[in-house]
Design an enzyme around this catalytic site. Sequence first.
Site, mmCIF file in Angstrom:
data_model
loop_
_atom_site.group_PDB
_atom_site.id
_atom_site.type_symbol
_atom_site.label_atom_id
_atom_site.label_comp_id
_atom_site.label_asym_id
_atom_site.label_seq_id
_atom_site.Cartn_x
_atom_site.Cartn_y
_atom_site.Cartn_z
ATOM 1 N N GLU A 150 -4.851 1.802 2.669
ATOM 2 C CA GLU A 150 -4.910 0.639 3.553
ATOM 3 C C GLU A 150 -5.070 1.048 5.001
ATOM 4 O O GLU A 150 -5.800 0.419 5.763
ATOM 5 C CB GLU A 150 -3.635 -0.216 3.398
ATOM 6 C CG GLU A 150 -3.694 -1.588 4.088
ATOM 7 C CD GLU A 150 -3.240 -1.604 5.536
ATOM 8 O OE1 GLU A 150 -3.492 -2.605 6.217
ATOM 9 O OE2 GLU A 150 -2.651 -0.602 6.019
ATOM 10 N N GLU A 151 -4.382 2.135 5.387
ATOM 11 C CA GLU A 151 -4.277 2.461 6.818
ATOM 12 C C GLU A 151 -5.589 2.892 7.452
ATOM 13 O O GLU A 151 -5.863 2.545 8.601
ATOM 14 C CB GLU A 151 -3.221 3.553 7.038
ATOM 15 C CG GLU A 151 -1.782 3.108 6.770
ATOM 16 C CD GLU A 151 -1.294 2.016 7.711
ATOM 17 O OE1 GLU A 151 -2.069 1.534 8.540
ATOM 18 O OE2 GLU A 151 -0.111 1.644 7.588
ATOM 19 N N HIS A 187 0.825 -1.216 0.000
ATOM 20 C CA HIS A 187 0.000 0.000 0.000
ATOM 21 C C HIS A 187 0.855 1.261 0.000
ATOM 22 O O HIS A 187 1.871 1.351 0.687
ATOM 23 C CB HIS A 187 -1.032 0.020 1.125
ATOM 24 C CG HIS A 187 -0.486 -0.001 2.516
ATOM 25 N ND1 HIS A 187 -0.102 1.143 3.167
ATOM 26 C CD2 HIS A 187 -0.290 -1.018 3.394
ATOM 27 C CE1 HIS A 187 0.304 0.822 4.399
ATOM 28 N NE2 HIS A 187 0.217 -0.478 4.558
#
Lengths: 462, 462
Positions: free
Chosen positions: B326-327, B280
Amino acid sequence: MKVFRLSFLFLLLCGSAVAQNADSVMFRKLFDEALVNGNSYQNLEYLCKKIGPRLSGSANAQKAVEWTKKLMEGYGFDRVYLQEVMVPHWVRGEKETAKILVGKTQISVPIAALGMSVGTPKAGVTAEVVEVQSLAELAVLGEKGLKGKIVFFNRAFDPKPIETGIAYGGAGDQRRSGPTTAAKYGAVGAIVRSLTGALDDYPHTGTTLYLPDGKNIPCAAISTKGANRLSTLIKSNPSAPVKFYFKQTCQHLADVLSYNVVGELKGSDKPEEIITIGGHLDSWDLAEGAHDDGTGVMQSVEVLRILKATGYKPKKTVRAVMFMNEENGARGGKKYAEEAKRLNEKHIAAIESDEGGFTPRGFSFQSSPALVRMIKTNWQSLLEPYQASSLTVGASGTDIEPLGIVPGVVLIGFRPDSQRYFDIHHTPADVFENVNRRELELGGAAIASLVYLIDQHGFPKN
Amino acid sequence: MKVFRLSFLFLLLCGSAVAQNADSVMFRKLFDEALVNGNSYQNLEYLCKKIGPRLSGSANAQKAVEWTKKLMEGYGFDRVYLQEVMVPHWVRGEKETAKILVGKTQISVPIAALGMSVGTPKAGVTAEVVEVQSLAELAVLGEKGLKGKIVFFNRAFDPKPIETGIAYGGAGDQRRSGPTTAAKYGAVGAIVRSLTGALDDYPHTGTTLYLPDGKNIPCAAISTKGANRLSTLIKSNPSAPVKFYFKQTCQHLADVLSYNVVGELKGSDKPEEIITIGGHLDSWDLAEGAHDDGTGVMQSVEVLRILKATGYKPKKTVRAVMFMNEENGARGGKKYAEEAKRLNEKHIAAIESDEGGFTPRGFSFQSSPALVRMIKTNWQSLLEPYQASSLTVGASGTDIEPLGIVPGVVLIGFRPDSQRYFDIHHTPADVFENVNRRELELGGAAIASLVYLIDQHGFPKN
């Protein structure tokens, strides 16, 4: 009879499964003790930060001897003692200086005298520099090409081997034998590319081997960035020879009385049979000797502490040995082997941790492929959950190799992951901060587990 | 017939040996290319040092999109394109402040707002603090015990699991669901012990999951040393309640248009079959997102570069995907899967590297034990010389998991050594300097090798 035989086979299999299960339970206990109550990290911090660099013969080496003895006494090991050994006493002196000289331009580069090197004259050495990639080139260049020159050994680490120790082995002759070979042809100094695959400004020290003929020339390691710079300047100035200047004040003092430090858990069943675990207490003078080999020393002590803390009573005697003088003489290891021989000690196995305190990969056995096959068959699956199950034929360790004179001993090297070791090896960066607590603790636990297996079962016979 | 059958068997075995040998030769080529001519380290340096933190919605995230697209175009991949995705835009605002209040004593401690948290009122939040070890304790304490209070979740990482990801999983509910659960009982704030086994002053951020009910309370991570201090003060002041103050100005802005960045080598034989490798591109705002997940992103690009540089022509289409978000939302991964489904793409396998750029251990397969057994039987020995042969059933990666909606795809997680990851995860220490060049390169080569096997042979059938 058939039924009986099958039942017997069944019982045998059950017996084996029970033993395997007991081993697996014990492994978990050893790892839990290391990971939950581990002492090796705080002990390493003391060794690195409160004592620091501890080259053989130095006051710090003596402090390290006294402190590790007290540490093991404090843990209540059954016997803690010192083993006398005379060690060389080499000192670096003032910080070295070096310059590349191209016409009127002077470019400073980082160097460090190789361990055991002689110093330069007070004014330093200045001479034309000749770059070579191998010792074989020296014979081609001969006295005509080398007399009065400084030889620059610049063969780089091979990045291709997965184990970095192979690259170290492949480049190491330049440091060990380059200077004496250059001296034979009348060279006045030698500069060796640092033994690392990293590209940075650290010169990596390490021992050079002088011949007893006394034709010793001063020699130093140059950082890889410095080496690249020097090489580029030589290549870009084909008509005007590039000169090199360096000055170092290192010297040999008289040998010093020092010690291996030994701690023991006495065997409850066969105390005369000995399993030795060791690392070396001395370290280079440039840093704290954290990975080389504070981690190995503190893991060795930790193995005994872990075994004791879990309440395990070893059948055989388990010994932690802090060897002195691995870095520039290996006299501690030789002395330990001589004493083992003289006292007719029955050594079953010796394990050395001297490849850094990195995440465990497994063990290499300086023994027959047949034995390693049997060890894999019997023990590999136990080590797999702990990610330390790589069991190979290979080298053990400098300090325990002399113990090969004792019949029947199996010599074993603890193998951590090798990727980061030569970034910091023999440099100012080998400090406590570069050690990871869990990696260190897992290593100690892995060694303790192997010690437990050897103690319980001896080496497998089939 | 018997002779014929034996000869046939012999030929089959020879054929298999030849194939195995060709694979082994190709593995060596891939690793050599990665280790001798590797680009991933310098690319990572650019991403970390020239771009830096790149949380979804930020200007840096957009820079990272543009730069990685250009990078892949520069490598001459067959197709490079962007895939649109709307992402949340959360900003931290000013540096957070926090104090433990014991009587008239104020003790500052390091905190960082959890990702997606709301801010505090301008004056901050001050309230009595209640320490708990689990979410279950909240139900016991109830509204009576929690209303108007700040809940302090202090269950530590379990040091016993060998894989640190297990400890992360075991403690993670506190960060993800602790704050919303505390809010249900009327708590006014939540402080969560950082998700790490290390003892230091770094608060570790990371996403907290709010419920859609809107009862959101501000929440922050506290460093492990800060957590220990707070816990000790609470325990040593049983009669006088310890208070906690914290202030943070984080907030949610409007969603932003962003992108997954995709590069392809087109298959020469079955271009419609796709093997995806990804990491990512977004990272937390506190540091450079080096291990999380700059390494995974740069390894993904490197896999295509390595395959191309060795002259290998993949049969299937090999795709590197830099997932966005993603985070704090995982929207890029969801979008990629939706598009794959919509376009009826035939995905054979997807591999994610999002556990750091550490020394490779192997791969985990989000698939049946039977498939993993066959993969081990056929491929494990090829990976052994590269120390990446641990092949297990397990998780794959957050970004590729949604791709599970595509029938027949095998989801795979690249598994590096896990020991150091959570020391730096989501902290200011996740910087380029903490990545080792060889570890990173070995990871890229290991992934390239697995991609090659899947491309050449498909997954083994027996």
